[in-house]
Enzyme design. Sequence first.
Site, PDB file in Angstrom:
ATOM      1  N   ILE A 283      59.121  93.293  76.417  1.00 23.31           N
ATOM      2  CA  ILE A 283      59.918  92.772  77.522  1.00 23.31           C
ATOM      3  C   ILE A 283      59.825  91.255  77.603  1.00 23.31           C
ATOM      4  CG2 ILE A 283      60.001  94.846  78.949  1.00 23.31           C
ATOM      5  CD1 ILE A 283      57.588  93.820  80.471  1.00 23.31           C
ATOM      6  N   GLY A 284      59.022  90.646  76.762  1.00 25.48           N
ATOM      7  CA  GLY A 284      58.951  89.195  76.789  1.00 25.48           C
ATOM      8  C   GLY A 284      58.163  88.661  75.604  1.00 25.48           C
ATOM      9  N   GLY A 286      56.461  84.904  74.215  1.00 23.61           N
ATOM     10  CA  GLY A 286      56.234  83.495  74.495  1.00 23.61           C
ATOM     11  C   GLY A 286      55.120  83.004  73.600  1.00 23.61           C
ATOM     12  N   GLY A 287      55.138  81.736  73.277  1.00 20.70           N
ATOM     13  CA  GLY A 287      54.088  81.101  72.489  1.00 20.70           C
ATOM     14  C   GLY A 287      53.408  82.039  71.515  1.00 20.70           C
ATOM     15  N   PHE A 288      52.153  82.381  71.806  1.00 19.03           N
ATOM     16  CA  PHE A 288      51.432  83.256  70.901  1.00 19.03           C
ATOM     17  C   PHE A 288      51.173  84.609  71.554  1.00 19.03           C
ATOM     18  CE2 PHE A 288      49.142  79.500  72.369  1.00 19.03           C
ATOM     19  CZ  PHE A 288      48.416  80.044  73.414  1.00 19.03           C
ATOM     20  N   VAL A 291      54.794  90.468  75.384  1.00 16.12           N
ATOM     21  CA  VAL A 291      54.565  91.333  76.534  1.00 16.12           C
ATOM     22  C   VAL A 291      55.328  92.641  76.338  1.00 16.12           C
ATOM     23  CG1 VAL A 291      54.665  91.552  79.036  1.00 16.12           C
ATOM     24  CG2 VAL A 291      54.361  89.306  78.007  1.00 16.12           C
ATOM     25  N   LYS A 306      50.219  92.298  78.078  1.00 17.93           N
ATOM     26  CA  LYS A 306      50.420  91.048  77.349  1.00 17.93           C
ATOM     27  C   LYS A 306      49.439  91.004  76.198  1.00 17.93           C
ATOM     28  CE  LYS A 306      50.642  86.081  77.832  1.00 17.93           C
ATOM     29  NZ  LYS A 306      50.738  84.951  78.721  1.00 17.93           N
ATOM     30  N   ASP A 405      49.504  77.321  84.568  1.00 17.55           N
ATOM     31  CA  ASP A 405      50.786  77.559  83.892  1.00 17.55           C
ATOM     32  C   ASP A 405      51.832  78.070  84.875  1.00 17.55           C
ATOM     33  OD1 ASP A 405      52.415  77.339  81.704  1.00 17.55           O
ATOM     34  OD2 ASP A 405      51.859  79.266  80.831  1.00 17.55           O
TER      35      ASP A 405
END
Length: 491
Positions: A283-284, A286-288, A291, A306, A405
């Site tokens: 569902i997501g 990002g970076g390293f 999710v 995650k 963040d």
Amino acid sequence: MFGDKSSSPSSFSSTFVLAIVPSSSGRGLGGHGLAFTLSPSKQFPGAEAGHYMGIFNSENDESPSNHIFAVEFDTVNGHNDRADSDGNHVGVNLNSMYSNVSRSAYRFIGNTDQTEDMVLESGDPIQAWIEYDGKFVNVTISPLNISKPSKPLISNPIDLTHIVQTTMYAGFSASTGQKTSSHYILGWSFSTNGTAPMLDISKLPTAPAREKDGSSYDRRVIALIAALSTVTVLLLGILIYFTLYKRNVGSESLEDWELDCPHRFRYKDLHAATKGFKQSEIIGVGGFAVVYKGVLPTTGTEVAVKKITQTQSSIHGLKEFVAEIESLGRLRHKNLVYLQGWCKRKNDLLLIYDYIPNGSLYSLLFDQRQAFVLSWEQRFNIIKGIADGLLYLHEEWELVVVHRDVKSSNVLIDADMNARLGDFGLARLYDHGTDWHTTNVVGTIGYIAPELARNGKASTSSDVFAYGYCSSKSFRGESRSIRGTSSWWIG
Ligand SMILES: *[C@@H]1O[C@H](CO)[C@@H](O)[C@H](O)[C@H]1NC(C)=O
Ligand SMILES: *[C@@H]1O[C@H](CO)[C@@H](O)[C@H](O)[C@H]1NC(C)=O
């Protein structure tokens, strides 16, 4: 399966002896059959009996996400007149009860083209061989007392690339319907490296004979026998699983300090929850980190998992990090996403959060596929919510939590359109009144406060700076120019 992730399924070989003993005498009276399976899980959730053989159900039959290879030994005419017309047949099935290829049960005699019919539900032991070399699958059957025919019953090209996953379980499934049989596996060997070991036929048990008509066995005894045979098959399956896949998903080596962490999850559960960290559950990204959405098998609750892939060096200091996560697991506020727990496996760190249905503020603001536009009231309510959450982290909780963040993609929107600040993956804890430490500068370009970039000290003030940037984005009418700048990570 069969080695590391990058390699495609190479080959396997299996041989086993089965016996199908119908409850009533006469061919075609028992049901429904038995199947050898390769599957991504030991369970077949929602599986139905009868024609589905305890593997599929009417919903998931034919779904490519099943990742199931099966060889069926079917004793009842197939469903829906589509295939499997002979009730006494062997079929190769991919993700479905409809066979890719099926043949009525027979064996080739010696090296000739002559065949001899076989009755699967005769009650007599039948040996089966299933061999896959990466291109062809061969299925051969013969009565136990006759050696392996040189020609297979089925020899068909199949591609298991999209079926086989990193970890697969080999086993059996059988079911009964209105017609019943007892299904037995009397011996089994399996190998992913060359031919499966021969079975020592002299050491195999014999299947219990069918009850004589009018015998004193009642249905409960039959049920018990069936149950026991299932248990035997399961035990065999578990044994195979442990010998073959121990080094894969099964083992979790824990260090002492990990044992008394109430928020630690078992990797096995997370693996099951996310269907083996399947692509379709993402569902997501990002970076390293990636999710996944998941449903915990133990409780049935929806979670977001995650998965942070770390290098060995950043795992250093993990113990302290986990201690912090254990603390963060105690955070409770209506505008925070609850961090349920964590799990470490090799170089991966997994964080488990409540699943929040409406996605992130970022996607609500900037994803052009979004059908609706947030009203100003909703936007205002959302940024007030973030502020409430931050105030709790900074001033109201027992420790000072610097989130580090804060950004729109870390603000999730719940079913009531309230903001929930999430992703405490980078958070740092401080006692009230202490100085900020210098840390690696982490965060997202645009959200990083100028003094943080200079002195590397993440503080409640740098969180507030990020909050301000996040809020200003929420109120900017023309948002498109900002697209693409937001998922920058430095670390
Ligand atoms: C399958 O059977 C064919 C025909 O007998 C044979 O040539 C082939 O080597 C067999 N493949 C496997 C994987 O056993
Ligand atoms: C596979 O089998 C060969 C010989 O049959 C053996 O040399 C090799 O070590 C085996 N590989 C594994 C991974 O077991």
